[in-house]
Design an enzyme around this catalytic site. Structure first.
Site, PDB file in Angstrom:
ATOM      1  N   LYS A   1      -2.147  -1.521  -3.891  1.00  0.00           N
ATOM      2  CA  LYS A   1      -2.883  -0.287  -3.681  1.00  0.00           C
ATOM      3  C   LYS A   1      -2.062   0.934  -3.921  1.00  0.00           C
ATOM      4  CE  LYS A   1      -6.218   2.025  -0.792  1.00  0.00           C
ATOM      5  NZ  LYS A   1      -7.023   1.956   0.499  1.00  0.00           N
TER       6      LYS A   1
ATOM      7  N   LYS B   1       0.768  -1.308  -0.086  1.00  0.00           N
ATOM      8  CA  LYS B   1       0.103  -0.129   0.067  1.00  0.00           C
ATOM      9  C   LYS B   1       1.016   1.154   0.043  1.00  0.00           C
ATOM     10  CE  LYS B   1      -3.708   2.469   2.603  1.00  0.00           C
ATOM     11  NZ  LYS B   1      -4.690   2.152   3.744  1.00  0.00           N
TER      12      LYS B   1
ATOM     13  N   TYR C   1     -15.131   0.572  -7.342  1.00  0.00           N
ATOM     14  CA  TYR C   1     -16.395   1.407  -7.054  1.00  0.00           C
ATOM     15  C   TYR C   1     -17.108   1.293  -8.211  1.00  0.00           C
ATOM     16  CZ  TYR C   1     -13.648   3.235  -3.105  1.00  0.00           C
ATOM     17  OH  TYR C   1     -12.960   3.153  -2.079  1.00  0.00           O
TER      18      TYR C   1
ATOM     19  N   GLU D   1       7.735  -6.691   1.313  1.00  0.00           N
ATOM     20  CA  GLU D   1       6.423  -6.627   2.165  1.00  0.00           C
ATOM     21  C   GLU D   1       5.463  -7.690   1.698  1.00  0.00           C
ATOM     22  OE1 GLU D   1       5.518  -4.583   4.372  1.00  0.00           O
ATOM     23  OE2 GLU D   1       6.692  -2.513   4.289  1.00  0.00           O
TER      24      GLU D   1
ATOM     25  N   LYS E   1       1.230  10.237   5.442  1.00  0.00           N
ATOM     26  CA  LYS E   1       1.376   8.955   6.001  1.00  0.00           C
ATOM     27  C   LYS E   1       2.423   8.093   5.489  1.00  0.00           C
ATOM     28  CE  LYS E   1      -3.756   8.423   6.735  1.00  0.00           C
ATOM     29  NZ  LYS E   1      -4.792   7.309   6.485  1.00  0.00           N
TER      30      LYS E   1
ATOM     31  N   ARG F   1     -10.924   9.609   1.737  1.00  0.00           N
ATOM     32  CA  ARG F   1     -10.750  10.206   3.089  1.00  0.00           C
ATOM     33  C   ARG F   1     -11.803  10.914   3.212  1.00  0.00           C
ATOM     34  NH1 ARG F   1      -4.061  10.681   2.584  1.00  0.00           N
ATOM     35  NH2 ARG F   1      -3.743   8.603   3.005  1.00  0.00           N
TER      36      ARG F   1
ATOM     37  N   SER G   1     -10.122   5.257  -4.857  1.00  0.00           N
ATOM     38  CA  SER G   1     -10.980   6.444  -5.035  1.00  0.00           C
ATOM     39  C   SER G   1     -10.721   7.515  -6.029  1.00  0.00           C
ATOM     40  CB  SER G   1     -11.441   7.249  -3.872  1.00  0.00           C
ATOM     41  OG  SER G   1     -10.263   7.625  -3.017  1.00  0.00           O
TER      42      SER G   1
END
Length: 338
Positions: free
Chosen positions: A262, A206, A326, A247, A231, A216, A288
């Site tokens: 992602k 991610k 979505y 990872e 982040k 968000r 998104s």
């Protein structure tokens, strides 16, 4: 791998690659990848109460649903052949705290949503996000200590959140926090509590991406202290790909059943590298920001709506076994219509 030489593949005019493109039936016969509704996971935003659907301004066509509305929408998804939905809460501000303790409240919005779905649609898969950002006042995915997200204390909180969701009936736990060691801790806790059947889809790679902004807004974690969320201290650097493989390797060793990359479209190379290296169920999240770009361009007439299926096919071609999108309902309808 055989060399791509004219002696192996033939040469024009005897070989004409357009022959197989001429008709619909022959194009379908030689298709190298196939996209079906069974490849889709539908992310849904859930809101408290029993009011009207709430449109999300940054994601035209996407709405926050109450639990009753969720049941109806999920039933439509299942009827279209979508095997799984992913739940994300729009948590009331009054329930947010510094430590995000509402995340492991067994009566919280997500747990109530899972129980309702399992009562009404027991054969529909339910995926639950595991991270604290919908529940914290600062919007970060973990617990802050001296201004930084503390890894180990956050993992303890994530385990509590996981067990609450598992007890509610969640089928797939999807940790999206990017804390070190959380997959092993979650797997151990699930197994010890008798939930060895609950799957883990790890957000293994991610990235700290600018494509998350509309999400968000949807869950109400967009800003902290009137400044954009940063982040980068725990999500991956967009410059890195070797790190993504490390990872994924760690998460698989710790017990992940499936992994996710992602965002999606800007990271197709990562999907391909992961699939080629590990040969495990691999998913992409068309996030998104990707949705908002395509939806906005389509609504303005700048892009044809065929870009929806084209973009999803791009994930399959890159090696993804499925996509969180979505567009899932819209895509499933288009696929059904042929």
């Amino acid at each position: 791998m055989l060399p791509l030489s004219s002696s192996f593949l033939g040469a024009y005019p005897r070989t004409r690659l357009r022959r197989n493109r001429r008709d619909d039936w022959s194009r379908r016969l030689v298709a190298e990848n196939v996209l079906t509704a069974g490849d889709l996971i539908w992310p849904v935003f859930v809101q408290p109460g029993d009011g009207q659907r709430q449109p999300i301004a940054a994601m035209p066509g996407v709405e926050r649903l109450t639990i009753a509305q969720l049941i109806d929408a999920a039933g439509e998804a299942q009827a279209l052949g979508i095997p799984c939905i992913a739940l994300f809460p729009a948590t009331e501000p009054a329930l947010k705290t510094e430590d995000g303790r509402e995340a492991w409240n067994e009566g919280n919005l997500i747990c109530e949503s899972v129980r309702a779905l399992k009562r009404h649609l027991p054969d529909l898969g339910v995926l639950c996000d595991v991270a604290l950002d919908p529940y914290t006042t600062h919007g970060h995915d973990g617990i802050l200590v001296e201004g930084h997200v503390a890894n180990d204390v956050t993992v303890e909180a994530l385990v509590r959140q996981t067990l609450a969701q598992a007890r509610a009936g969640c089928d797939v736990i999807a940790p999206s926090d990017m804390m070190d060691g959380r997959i092993g801790a979650i797997r151990d806790a699930l197994d010890a509590a008798g939930f060895e059947h609950v799957r883990i889809m790890s957000y293994a790679a991610k990235y700290a991406s600018a494509f998350y902004g509309p999400f968000r807004e949807a869950i109400g974690s967009k800003r902290t202290s009137n400044r954009p969320l940063d982040k980068r201290g725990y999500q991956m650097d967009p410059a890195n790909s070797e790190e993504a493989l490390r990872e994924v390797a760690f998460d698989l060793e710790e017990g992940a059943d499936m992994i996710m990359v992602k965002p999606g479209l800007p990271y197709l190379d990562i999907i391909r590298r992961v699939k080629d290296r590990f040969h495990v169920p691999t998913y992409a999240y068309q996030v998104s920001g990707e949705y908002a770009m395509l939806r906005g361009a389509m609504d303005n007439g700048w892009l044809d709506e065929r870009v929806v299926l084209e973009s999803l096919m791009g994930f399959k071609r890159a090696g993804a076994d499925g996509v969180l999108t979505y567009f899932a309902i819209e895509a499933a309808k288009r696929l059904k219509a042929g």
